[in-house]
Design a protein around this motif. Sequence first.
Motif, short mmCIF file in Angstrom:
data_model
loop_
_atom_site.label_atom_id
_atom_site.label_comp_id
_atom_site.label_asym_id
_atom_site.label_seq_id
_atom_site.Cartn_x
_atom_site.Cartn_y
_atom_site.Cartn_z
N GLY A 122 0.82 -1.20 0.00
CA GLY A 122 0.00 0.00 0.00
C GLY A 122 0.85 1.25 0.00
N ARG A 123 1.90 1.25 0.81
CA ARG A 123 2.83 2.38 0.83
C ARG A 123 3.56 2.50 -0.51
NH1 ARG A 123 4.21 6.20 4.37
NH2 ARG A 123 6.41 5.57 4.41
N THR A 165 -0.71 -16.18 3.09
CA THR A 165 -0.93 -16.08 1.65
C THR A 165 -1.14 -14.62 1.25
OG1 THR A 165 -3.35 -16.31 1.71
CG2 THR A 165 -2.03 -18.35 1.59
N LEU A 166 -0.78 -14.33 0.02
CA LEU A 166 -0.97 -12.99 -0.53
C LEU A 166 -1.24 -13.10 -2.02
CD1 LEU A 166 -0.73 -9.84 -0.15
CD2 LEU A 166 1.66 -10.10 -0.86
N VAL A 167 -2.24 -12.38 -2.47
CA VAL A 167 -2.52 -12.26 -3.91
C VAL A 167 -2.54 -10.77 -4.22
CG1 VAL A 167 -4.12 -12.69 -5.79
CG2 VAL A 167 -3.87 -14.39 -3.95
N ARG A 223 -2.12 -3.58 -6.51
CA ARG A 223 -3.23 -3.67 -5.56
C ARG A 223 -3.22 -5.04 -4.90
NH1 ARG A 223 -7.52 0.02 -6.06
NH2 ARG A 223 -7.28 1.48 -7.80
N VAL A 224 -3.47 -5.05 -3.61
CA VAL A 224 -3.62 -6.32 -2.88
C VAL A 224 -5.03 -6.82 -3.13
CG1 VAL A 224 -3.67 -7.39 -0.61
CG2 VAL A 224 -1.90 -5.70 -1.15
N ILE A 271 -1.29 -8.46 -14.59
CA ILE A 271 -0.90 -9.77 -14.10
C ILE A 271 -1.41 -9.92 -12.67
CG2 ILE A 271 1.18 -9.91 -15.54
CD1 ILE A 271 2.79 -9.45 -12.90
N VAL A 272 -1.53 -11.16 -12.23
CA VAL A 272 -1.87 -11.47 -10.85
C VAL A 272 -0.78 -12.38 -10.31
CG1 VAL A 272 -3.51 -12.65 -9.32
CG2 VAL A 272 -4.35 -11.22 -11.19
N VAL A 273 -0.33 -12.11 -9.09
CA VAL A 273 0.71 -12.91 -8.44
C VAL A 273 0.15 -13.48 -7.16
CG1 VAL A 273 3.03 -12.88 -7.45
CG2 VAL A 273 2.51 -11.46 -9.44
#
Length: 441
Positions: free
Chosen positions: A256-257, A376-378, A368-369, A388-390
Amino acid sequence: MWWHVYPLGFVGAERRADAVGGATRHRLAHIEGWLDHLLRLGASGLALGPIFRSETHGYDTVDHFTIDPRLGDDADVDRLFATARARGIRVMLDGVFHHVGRSHPAFTAVLEHGPSAPTASWFRLRWPQGAGEWRPGVEPDYDDFEGHRHLVALDHSEPAVVDHVVDVMCHWLERGASGWRLDAAYAVPTEFWAQVADRVRARHVDVYLMGEVIHGDYAGFVQEGRLDAVTQYELWKAVWSSLNDANMHELAHALGRHREMLETFVPYTFVGNHDVTRIASRLDDPRHLVHSVVLLATLPGTPSVYAGDEHGFVGIKEDRAGGDDAVRPVFPDRPADLAAAGLPLFHRHQELLSVRRRHAWLHAADVRVESVTNDTLVYSCTREAERIVVALSVSPDGVELRAPGAHAVIAGTGHLRPAGAGGALVALPPHGWSVLSARPA
């Protein structure tokens, strides 16, 4: 994308410059021999640590216009620049402009001539009995760099210091450099950097100016100093800390930062450098080393790989004399001489930096989260019609995570399955990760 080298360590230089006894050791060719490795890795720039004449570790400069004799001479650096340029590689130099070594001529003139020295105004001096009562042998007190008395701080309000730094920068830009890392930029007033930047850009409009800033208002520093970027230490810390603690909420906050910073500038991103413990030593679980590479390769920013990290070099920085040695080792003559055990990680770097090169828009994308749990994190990265999505997991169990808009796996250990209503799920194995192409949201 930069490959960052600490030259004095890389070539195995003597600890002190006076150890060469006035001789010149032509060692820059050793770095030149690794430029093809840089390209095979997928990088496009060589970020060099200090190469100018200094007393010891390179950050105690005594002549900004002369190559350190432990590394070579003008002909050696000209050849390095030319070889890099022929391969399409840009070179960034390390400028130590907060302070100088005690044997810098500007300071030795002060010791020799006292307050009347023509360079006395270069430093913040305090004479023990007043300037008017000086006599030979009397040494002033002076500001230094964080308590290191052999590093004499410059007075950045002095016009002659501004002139000197502008002259140094332009000299080496004219010789073939493309940019400058500004050492300890955080300890120098932004007004100074603004003056320097304006004057240098008037002669070299495309110069890249990146400041070392550890904490504080990064965006404000860039704007006030009129720089291109600063080091993204907040993200560096969040990467290894969140992976070690299975606390992806910390990383989500840092993203976010990071997103806010991207509204003003593109940060210089890294997971290792010459001043910190190697990422392979910092992470508690070696399975998560690739996660750090995924983050470096896919997040917006200007990525830098510290030489050796791509082969899993280890090294712990210690707070003592010589405490940097473990993270600044000698490199072998050829890349082929590196231990074969590091090749799988090297190949993973190649894969992920190739993804980055094919998606160059990631440099200044919006991040963006999408979802976050402890382990877990997407996140998604978007720029115009590209996305893209990670997905990352440090869970010991397999997981399924929502991957909004994802339609194909680009890299990683996951596989996709439909989730209805245009959605998708990515299934990750324990400690898995995946980079996915996706439709714009």
